[in-house]
Design a protein around this motif. Structure first.
Motif, PDB file in Angstrom:
ATOM      1  N   VAL A  67       0.836  -1.210   0.000  1.00  0.00           N
ATOM      2  CA  VAL A  67       0.000   0.000   0.000  1.00  0.00           C
ATOM      3  C   VAL A  67       0.867   1.255   0.000  1.00  0.00           C
ATOM      4  O   VAL A  67       0.503   2.282  -0.588  1.00  0.00           O
ATOM      5  N   GLN A  68       2.022   1.185   0.637  1.00  0.00           N
ATOM      6  CA  GLN A  68       2.943   2.328   0.600  1.00  0.00           C
ATOM      7  C   GLN A  68       3.484   2.544  -0.809  1.00  0.00           C
ATOM      8  O   GLN A  68       3.677   3.680  -1.243  1.00  0.00           O
ATOM      9  N   GLU A  69       3.693   1.447  -1.514  1.00  0.00           N
ATOM     10  CA  GLU A  69       4.136   1.534  -2.913  1.00  0.00           C
ATOM     11  C   GLU A  69       3.051   2.188  -3.768  1.00  0.00           C
ATOM     12  O   GLU A  69       3.348   3.015  -4.643  1.00  0.00           O
ATOM     13  N   ILE A  70       1.797   1.810  -3.535  1.00  0.00           N
ATOM     14  CA  ILE A  70       0.677   2.401  -4.279  1.00  0.00           C
ATOM     15  C   ILE A  70       0.567   3.893  -3.982  1.00  0.00           C
ATOM     16  O   ILE A  70       0.391   4.715  -4.881  1.00  0.00           O
ATOM     17  N   GLU A  71       0.681   4.246  -2.712  1.00  0.00           N
ATOM     18  CA  GLU A  71       0.643   5.658  -2.325  1.00  0.00           C
ATOM     19  C   GLU A  71       1.749   6.440  -3.015  1.00  0.00           C
ATOM     20  O   GLU A  71       1.529   7.539  -3.533  1.00  0.00           O
ATOM     21  N   GLY A  72       2.950   5.872  -3.009  1.00  0.00           N
ATOM     22  CA  GLY A  72       4.101   6.555  -3.592  1.00  0.00           C
ATOM     23  C   GLY A  72       3.945   6.829  -5.070  1.00  0.00           C
ATOM     24  O   GLY A  72       4.501   7.805  -5.595  1.00  0.00           O
ATOM     25  N   ALA A  73       3.173   5.980  -5.753  1.00  0.00           N
ATOM     26  CA  ALA A  73       2.958   6.172  -7.187  1.00  0.00           C
ATOM     27  C   ALA A  73       1.833   7.159  -7.470  1.00  0.00           C
ATOM     28  O   ALA A  73       1.959   8.024  -8.350  1.00  0.00           O
ATOM     29  N   LEU A  74       0.734   7.060  -6.735  1.00  0.00           N
ATOM     30  CA  LEU A  74      -0.469   7.814  -7.098  1.00  0.00           C
ATOM     31  C   LEU A  74      -0.614   9.179  -6.425  1.00  0.00           C
ATOM     32  O   LEU A  74      -1.158  10.096  -7.042  1.00  0.00           O
ATOM     33  N   ILE A  75      -0.158   9.321  -5.205  1.00  0.00           N
ATOM     34  CA  ILE A  75      -0.365  10.595  -4.518  1.00  0.00           C
ATOM     35  C   ILE A  75       0.351  11.751  -5.222  1.00  0.00           C
ATOM     36  O   ILE A  75      -0.241  12.822  -5.407  1.00  0.00           O
ATOM     37  N   PRO A  76       1.622  11.592  -5.667  1.00  0.00           N
ATOM     38  CA  PRO A  76       2.244  12.701  -6.410  1.00  0.00           C
ATOM     39  C   PRO A  76       1.498  13.040  -7.698  1.00  0.00           C
ATOM     40  O   PRO A  76       1.426  14.206  -8.100  1.00  0.00           O
ATOM     41  N   LEU A  77       0.914  12.025  -8.353  1.00  0.00           N
ATOM     42  CA  LEU A  77       0.146  12.273  -9.571  1.00  0.00           C
ATOM     43  C   LEU A  77      -1.185  12.950  -9.251  1.00  0.00           C
ATOM     44  O   LEU A  77      -1.651  13.808 -10.005  1.00  0.00           O
ATOM     45  N   ALA A  78      -1.801  12.557  -8.130  1.00  0.00           N
ATOM     46  CA  ALA A  78      -3.044  13.208  -7.711  1.00  0.00           C
ATOM     47  C   ALA A  78      -2.808  14.688  -7.428  1.00  0.00           C
ATOM     48  O   ALA A  78      -3.639  15.541  -7.752  1.00  0.00           O
ATOM     49  N   GLU A  79      -1.663  14.999  -6.850  1.00  0.00           N
ATOM     50  CA  GLU A  79      -1.317  16.397  -6.582  1.00  0.00           C
ATOM     51  C   GLU A  79      -1.032  17.138  -7.882  1.00  0.00           C
ATOM     52  O   GLU A  79      -1.461  18.278  -8.066  1.00  0.00           O
ATOM     53  N   THR A  80      -0.329  16.477  -8.799  1.00  0.00           N
ATOM     54  CA  THR A  80       0.010  17.102 -10.078  1.00  0.00           C
ATOM     55  C   THR A  80      -1.238  17.427 -10.884  1.00  0.00           C
ATOM     56  O   THR A  80      -1.324  18.479 -11.524  1.00  0.00           O
ATOM     57  N   TYR A  81      -2.219  16.516 -10.852  1.00  0.00           N
ATOM     58  CA  TYR A  81      -3.450  16.696 -11.627  1.00  0.00           C
ATOM     59  C   TYR A  81      -4.637  17.042 -10.724  1.00  0.00           C
ATOM     60  O   TYR A  81      -5.774  16.709 -11.042  1.00  0.00           O
ATOM     61  N   SER A  82      -4.347  17.739  -9.633  1.00  0.00           N
ATOM     62  CA  SER A  82      -5.411  18.080  -8.683  1.00  0.00           C
ATOM     63  C   SER A  82      -6.495  18.935  -9.322  1.00  0.00           C
ATOM     64  O   SER A  82      -7.653  18.895  -8.904  1.00  0.00           O
ATOM     65  N   HIS A  83      -6.124  19.718 -10.348  1.00  0.00           N
ATOM     66  CA  HIS A  83      -7.121  20.558 -11.023  1.00  0.00           C
ATOM     67  C   HIS A  83      -8.146  19.721 -11.777  1.00  0.00           C
ATOM     68  O   HIS A  83      -9.218  20.205 -12.132  1.00  0.00           O
ATOM     69  N   LEU A  84      -7.823  18.428 -12.024  1.00  0.00           N
ATOM     70  CA  LEU A  84      -8.759  17.534 -12.702  1.00  0.00           C
ATOM     71  C   LEU A  84      -9.501  16.621 -11.722  1.00  0.00           C
ATOM     72  O   LEU A  84     -10.415  15.907 -12.113  1.00  0.00           O
ATOM     73  N   ASN A  85      -9.062  16.646 -10.462  1.00  0.00           N
ATOM     74  CA  ASN A  85      -9.692  15.844  -9.410  1.00  0.00           C
ATOM     75  C   ASN A  85      -9.861  14.379  -9.826  1.00  0.00           C
ATOM     76  O   ASN A  85     -10.968  13.827  -9.807  1.00  0.00           O
ATOM     77  N   PRO A  86      -8.769  13.679 -10.202  1.00  0.00           N
ATOM     78  CA  PRO A  86      -8.899  12.285 -10.671  1.00  0.00           C
ATOM     79  C   PRO A  86      -9.283  11.327  -9.551  1.00  0.00           C
ATOM     80  O   PRO A  86      -8.923  11.525  -8.384  1.00  0.00           O
ATOM     81  N   PHE A  87      -9.998  10.284  -9.910  1.00  0.00           N
ATOM     82  CA  PHE A  87     -10.371   9.206  -8.991  1.00  0.00           C
ATOM     83  C   PHE A  87      -9.121   8.398  -8.655  1.00  0.00           C
ATOM     84  O   PHE A  87      -8.328   8.062  -9.545  1.00  0.00           O
TER      85      PHE A  87
END
Length: 287
Positions: free
Chosen positions: A97-117
């Motif tokens: 789960v830490q590996e999943i967080e490490g991959a997706l959270i930076p991308l969620a922040e990068t594309y926060s203006h699109l509010n991705p699921f």
């Protein structure tokens, strides 16, 4: 070094889960007009990997991305990032789960203006603490139980269970049984998993659909005109603003196009572009 039968059996189970997930997500993408990307050849990229860059310049290899406006030749805008994992033992669940967080959270922040699921589809055995950790970071979770995977394999006569003391010869026997299965048998295993986990799968898919089935309530567009004024100190900046005439006409060029999209569920997408072409391209992905 030859691959162990235990490792190969784990891969067989993991690959089956991946196929099941991909087929389910593809149906959702097709129904809503999105492009589903996963590891394979695609004209828009060189590698088979699904790799997205965050705002820090780091690339993250992903399992599934749903794109608005994506095609084989064009990279779309992400509406959903979904990672998957198969784990047999709880001792590995926290690291995953830490590996999943490490991959997706930076991308969620990068594309926060699109509010991705943000989604995590987990199969096998995961601790409640690991699941709680993902949920606390905004992930929606689908967890396919190890017991239900075993029941699904038993429907075609294979005892898929194993533990750390299972001998290699037993894994070899399971693999031989697997290799003898027909395409229909494998489809039956998938159907059994879908049936046994029907409620949880529908709950996850409904949450996914709700994230992009929202309707646009209002679009605000602000074109910023002006000339940049460079000053040496904060006091100079204050003096410039105080003396600036708010009502004076200006022939200054457009500097930025600021767009705000408001949805009926309260979500807001905010984007800013340096030129008209990119602003229009962005808006057209919502048509």
């Amino acid at each position: 070094m030859a691959q162990s039968f235990s490792h190969k059996w784990g891969q067989i189970l993991g690959n089956l889960i991946q196929e099941l997930i991909r087929e389910t997500l593809q149906q959702v993408a097709d129904e809503h007009g999105f492009y589903l990307d996963y590891q394979r050849k695609r004209k828009v990229r060189i590698s088979k990997k699904v790799s997205w860059q965050d705002r820090y310049g780091n690339y993250h290899d992903l399992d599934y991305v749903m794109e608005r406006g994506g095609t084989e030749d064009t990279l779309g805008l992400p509406v959903a990032f979904i990672e998957t994992a198969w784990r047999r033992y709880t001792k590995h669940s926290r690291n995953k789960v830490q590996e999943i967080e490490g991959a997706l959270i930076p991308l969620a922040e990068t594309y926060s203006h699109l509010n991705p699921f943000l989604g995590a589809i987990l199969a096998g055995v995961f601790t409640q603490g690991a699941l709680d950790q993902l949920e606390s970071k905004g992930f929606k979770i689908l967890c396919l139980k190890y017991e239900n995977v075993l029941k699904s394999f038993m429907s075609v006569g294979i005892n898929a269970s194993f533990n750390e003391s299972t001998p290699e010869a037993e894994f070899e026997s399971k693999i031989e049984q697997w290799n003898k299965l027909s395409t229909l048998d494998i489809s039956n295993i998938k159907a059994q998993i879908l049936n046994l986990e029907k409620y949880q799968i529908e709950k996850f898919i409904n949450t996914l659909v709700q994230s992009f089935a929202r309707s646009i309530q209002q679009v605000n567009v602000l074109v910023l005109h002006g000339l940049s004024q460079q000053v040496a100190t904060i006091n100079n900046a204050i003096e410039y603003i105080q003396n600036y005439s708010d009502n004076q006409p200006t022939f200054a060029p457009a500097l930025k196009y600021e767009i705000e999209i408001r949805y009926n569920n309260g979500d807001i997408i905010h984007a800013m572009f340096q030129n008209k072409t990119e602003a229009i391209k962005f808006l057209r992905t919502f048509v």
